[in-house]
Design a protein around this motif. Structure first.
Motif, PDB file in Angstrom:
ATOM      1  N   VAL A  18      43.572 -48.346  69.676  1.00  0.00           N
ATOM      2  CA  VAL A  18      44.613 -49.203  70.273  1.00  0.00           C
ATOM      3  C   VAL A  18      44.598 -50.586  69.626  1.00  0.00           C
ATOM      4  N   HIS A  19      43.990 -50.673  68.432  1.00  0.00           N
ATOM      5  CA  HIS A  19      43.972 -51.895  67.624  1.00  0.00           C
ATOM      6  C   HIS A  19      43.203 -53.052  68.277  1.00  0.00           C
ATOM      7  N   GLN A  20      42.218 -52.703  69.086  1.00  0.00           N
ATOM      8  CA  GLN A  20      41.354 -53.730  69.675  1.00  0.00           C
ATOM      9  C   GLN A  20      40.157 -53.944  68.759  1.00  0.00           C
ATOM     10  N   GLU A  21      39.839 -55.208  68.530  1.00  0.00           N
ATOM     11  CA  GLU A  21      38.730 -55.532  67.639  1.00  0.00           C
ATOM     12  C   GLU A  21      37.419 -55.499  68.416  1.00  0.00           C
ATOM     13  N   ASP A  54      39.257 -64.381  67.820  1.00  0.00           N
ATOM     14  CA  ASP A  54      38.463 -65.557  67.445  1.00  0.00           C
ATOM     15  C   ASP A  54      37.001 -65.376  67.838  1.00  0.00           C
ATOM     16  N   ILE A  55      36.755 -64.882  69.049  1.00  0.00           N
ATOM     17  CA  ILE A  55      35.380 -64.663  69.517  1.00  0.00           C
ATOM     18  C   ILE A  55      34.716 -63.575  68.678  1.00  0.00           C
ATOM     19  N   SER A  56      35.464 -62.530  68.364  1.00  0.00           N
ATOM     20  CA  SER A  56      34.905 -61.444  67.551  1.00  0.00           C
ATOM     21  C   SER A  56      34.439 -61.953  66.200  1.00  0.00           C
ATOM     22  N   MET A  57      35.259 -62.787  65.563  1.00  0.00           N
ATOM     23  CA  MET A  57      34.903 -63.317  64.256  1.00  0.00           C
ATOM     24  C   MET A  57      33.702 -64.259  64.339  1.00  0.00           C
ATOM     25  N   LYS A  58      33.647 -65.051  65.404  1.00  0.00           N
ATOM     26  CA  LYS A  58      32.511 -65.963  65.571  1.00  0.00           C
ATOM     27  C   LYS A  58      31.215 -65.189  65.774  1.00  0.00           C
ATOM     28  N   LEU A  59      31.288 -64.104  66.540  1.00  0.00           N
ATOM     29  CA  LEU A  59      30.099 -63.280  66.733  1.00  0.00           C
ATOM     30  C   LEU A  59      29.708 -62.616  65.416  1.00  0.00           C
TER      31      LEU A  59
END
Length: 280
Positions: A18-21, A54-59
């Motif tokens: 479902v295109h969730q990161e 944004d949170i995914s990339m920071k993690l």
């Protein structure tokens, strides 16, 4: 689930159907994979579904420096805290808490010890969060073998307090704590009393002051002036009202904010309750 980016052999950034990161963990999970390839679900040991890209990339960026074990420790603490406080804790907290625990352990291993100057305040003003901090020390010891003292429990408690403050800035939590401490000092000095810190009225006063302090920092106002009630409490609780006038001066001089009549009414009522001792 398809690979978006490999962070190392065991951690990848992926997209669901479902295109969730999501951030996915598993031993050798990225081996021989290239972006767009499906992920072998039998290798997945843990998935972090985060609220925003944004949170995914920071993690993902954090995990380039910090071993995944620290994320797992932070996640276990956050899960316990969420159940204990019955609140939803923001995903941002996993970043700040992971980073904090990682560097706390590094400092410990290097023989560096930082005293928590707000330890007393954490114990007194944030009792639930401090109890969770103590549980966090047990989790850290079980996972890493390192036994921290109460200073670290206080640091973790303040991180949890910070999740309830808009903006996720630890300096804001410290400012709020200092304002609460200063106002309690004004009340104690004015009435020449010591608080019964186990009383219900004291707990309600501290809770009110924490939200009051948040409004001071954010420069939010309760605009309902409550003039009739303002005059009533001024007449009924003159000593508490005089104390609030001192608080008004403190807030105006220290933070450039004028307390509204509605704010003063609520403060008077809380102070009257906590200082009454059958007086009112």
């Amino acid at each position: 689930m398809k690979l978006k980016k490999a962070l190392n052999n065991n951690v990848v950034l992926a997209k669901t159907d479902v295109h969730q990161e999501v951030v996915v963990f598993g031993s050798g999970i990225s081996f021989k994979l290239k972006p767009g390839d499906p992920i072998d679900e039998s290798k997945i040991s843990k998935v972090f579904t985060l609220q925003t890209k944004d949170i995914s990339m920071k993690l993902a960026n954090l995990l380039k420096e910090v071993p995944v074990e620290y994320v797992e420790i932070a996640q276990e603490i956050i899960s316990y805290a969420s159940n204990k406080m019955n609140v939803s804790i923001s995903d941002y907290t996993i970043l700040t808490l992971t980073d904090h625990i990682y560097f706390a352990i590094k400092r410990y291993q290097q023989g560096e010890q930082i005293r928590n100057v707000l330890l007393w305040e954490a114990k007194k003003f944030y009792k639930t969060e401090f109890e969770i901090g103590l549980k966090a020390l047990e989790i850290i010891k079980e996972r890493s073998g390192i036994a921290f003292d109460e200073d670290e429990a206080g640091f973790i408690a303040l991180h949890l307090v910070n999740t309830q403050v808009e903006g996720n800035e630890i300096d804001k939590t410290i400012k709020i704590t200092n304002i609460v401490q200063d106002i309690l000092g004004i009340i104690k000095y004015h009435f020449k009393i010591d608080f019964d810190e186990d009383s219900w009225n004291y707990g309600r006063l501290v809770t009110h002051l924490k939200f009051f302090a948040q409004r001071i920092i954010a420069k939010d106002r309760i605009d309902n002036e409550e003039d009739d009630l303002f005059n009533q409490v001024n007449y009924k609780y003159p000593e508490a009202f005089e104390c609030v006038k001192r608080i008004e001066t403190y807030v105006l001089n220290g933070y450039g904010t004028q307390i509204t009549h509605a704010e003063m009414v609520y403060l008077v009522l809380h102070i009257a309750r906590v200082t009454s001792r059958n007086k009112y």
